[in-house]
Enzyme design. Structure first.
Site, PDB file in Angstrom:
ATOM      1  N   GLY A   5      35.323  37.408  47.432  1.00  0.00           N
ATOM      2  CA  GLY A   5      36.149  37.073  48.584  1.00  0.00           C
ATOM      3  C   GLY A   5      36.961  38.260  49.061  1.00  0.00           C
ATOM      4  O   GLY A   5      38.114  38.127  49.449  1.00  0.00           O
ATOM      5  N   ALA A   6      36.340  39.448  49.057  1.00  0.00           N
ATOM      6  CA  ALA A   6      37.072  40.696  49.308  1.00  0.00           C
ATOM      7  C   ALA A   6      37.190  41.076  50.775  1.00  0.00           C
ATOM      8  O   ALA A   6      37.753  42.118  51.086  1.00  0.00           O
ATOM      9  CB  ALA A   6      36.398  41.838  48.549  1.00  0.00           C
ATOM     10  N   GLY A  11      41.898  39.214  48.421  1.00  0.00           N
ATOM     11  CA  GLY A  11      40.726  39.964  47.996  1.00  0.00           C
ATOM     12  C   GLY A  11      40.617  41.292  48.719  1.00  0.00           C
ATOM     13  O   GLY A  11      40.305  42.323  48.115  1.00  0.00           O
ATOM     14  N   SER A 133      46.764  29.654  40.652  1.00  0.00           N
ATOM     15  CA  SER A 133      47.854  29.237  41.521  1.00  0.00           C
ATOM     16  C   SER A 133      48.789  28.320  40.746  1.00  0.00           C
ATOM     17  O   SER A 133      48.345  27.584  39.859  1.00  0.00           O
ATOM     18  CB  SER A 133      47.294  28.477  42.722  1.00  0.00           C
ATOM     19  OG  SER A 133      48.323  27.844  43.451  1.00  0.00           O
ATOM     20  N   TYR A 158      42.493  20.614  45.590  1.00  0.00           N
ATOM     21  CA  TYR A 158      42.803  22.038  45.439  1.00  0.00           C
ATOM     22  C   TYR A 158      43.548  22.269  44.126  1.00  0.00           C
ATOM     23  O   TYR A 158      43.203  23.161  43.347  1.00  0.00           O
ATOM     24  CB  TYR A 158      43.644  22.543  46.618  1.00  0.00           C
ATOM     25  CG  TYR A 158      44.029  23.992  46.466  1.00  0.00           C
ATOM     26  CD1 TYR A 158      43.105  25.005  46.692  1.00  0.00           C
ATOM     27  CD2 TYR A 158      45.317  24.355  46.074  1.00  0.00           C
ATOM     28  CE1 TYR A 158      43.445  26.338  46.526  1.00  0.00           C
ATOM     29  CE2 TYR A 158      45.665  25.686  45.912  1.00  0.00           C
ATOM     30  CZ  TYR A 158      44.727  26.669  46.138  1.00  0.00           C
ATOM     31  OH  TYR A 158      45.073  28.000  45.974  1.00  0.00           O
TER      32      TYR A 158
END
Length: 194
Positions: A5-6, A11, A133, A158
Site C-alpha cells: 500500500g505504498a 505507506g 491500530s 475494521y
C-alpha cells in the site's frame, strides 16, 4: 524493503523516507499507474532512489501468491512492512469471498507474510512490521461470522481486522523467537492520519 500500500498515505510516507535514506524500496500496490506516480514523486525528492513496483492486490489471494513469488526473486528482503489496508467500505467481498476488511487487512497480510518468511529468514535481523491500530481495542471477532454473512457493521469489522493484526504480529513474534528464527515481528499504531 517491501512496503504494501505504498502509493498513498502512511505507506507512501514510509517508502519515501526509506528511499531518501538509500534503501531499495519495493512498492507493493494494486494499481500500477498509482504506484508509478508515487515512484515519480519519491524519485523527484530523492534522485537516484532505488524503487520497484510489485503488483499486489491483497483482496485476491492469487495475487498475493504471485507477488510473494516475484518478491522471492529479490537478492534479500530486510523488512516486509504490511501497511496495505481498507477502512469502512460498504459490505464488499474479496476474490475468495471473505469480507473485504478482514480479507485485505488480515488475511492478505497473513498470507503474504507466511509466503515470504523463508526469504526473510535468509537475512539476519529481518523483520515483519504490521501497521495496526488502537481500534483493535474495540475488536470482538465473531468466529461464527468471519465472512459477515449474518451481520455487517463497517466500524466493528475494521476493529476486528485490527485485532486480528495485533494477535497475528504478537503470536508470530512469539513463534519466531521460540523457533530461533532471525526474523522478528512487530506492530505499530501510527495514529490517525489523512
Amino acid at each position: 524493503f517491501i512496503v504494501t500500500g505504498a502509493n498513498a498515505g502512511l505507506g507512501f510516507a514510509t517508502a519515501s523516507v526509506l528511499a531518501a535514506r538509500g534503501a531499495r524500496v519495493i512498492l507493493a500496490c494494486r494499481d500500477a499507474a498509482k504506484a508509478q506516480a508515487a515512484m515519480e514523486r519519491i524519485a523527484a525528492a530523492a534522485p537516484g532512489a532505488d524503487l520497484a513496483f510489485l503488483p499486489l492486490d491483497q483482496a485476491d489471494l492469487a495475487s498475493v501468491r504471485a507477488a510473494a513469488e516475484q518478491a522471492g526473486a529479490e537478492p534479500r528482503i530486510d523488512a516486509l512492512i504490511n501497511n496495505a489496508g481498507v477502512m469502512y467500505p460498504p459490505l464488499t467481498r474479496t476474490a475468495q469471498g471473505f469480507e473485504l476488511q478482514f480479507g485485505v487487512n488480515h488475511l492478505g497480510t497473513f498470507a503474504l507474510t507466511s509466503l515470504l518468511l523463508p526469504k526473510l529468514a535468509e537475512t539476519p535481523g529481518a523483520r515483519v512490521v504490521v501497521t495496526a491500530s488502537l481500534a483493535h481495542r474495540f475488536g470482538k471477532i465473531d468466529w461464527n461470522d468471519l465472512d459477515a454473512h449474518k451481520s455487517y457493521n463497517k466500524g466493528q469489522r475494521y476493529a476486528d481486522s485490527k485485532l486480528a493484526n495485533a494477535l497475528f504480529f504478537y503470536e508470530l513474534d512469539k513463534r519466531l523467537r521460540a523457533a530461533g528464527s532471525p526474523v522478528m515481528a512487530v506492530g505499530c499504531h501510527p495514529g490517525v492520519a489523512a
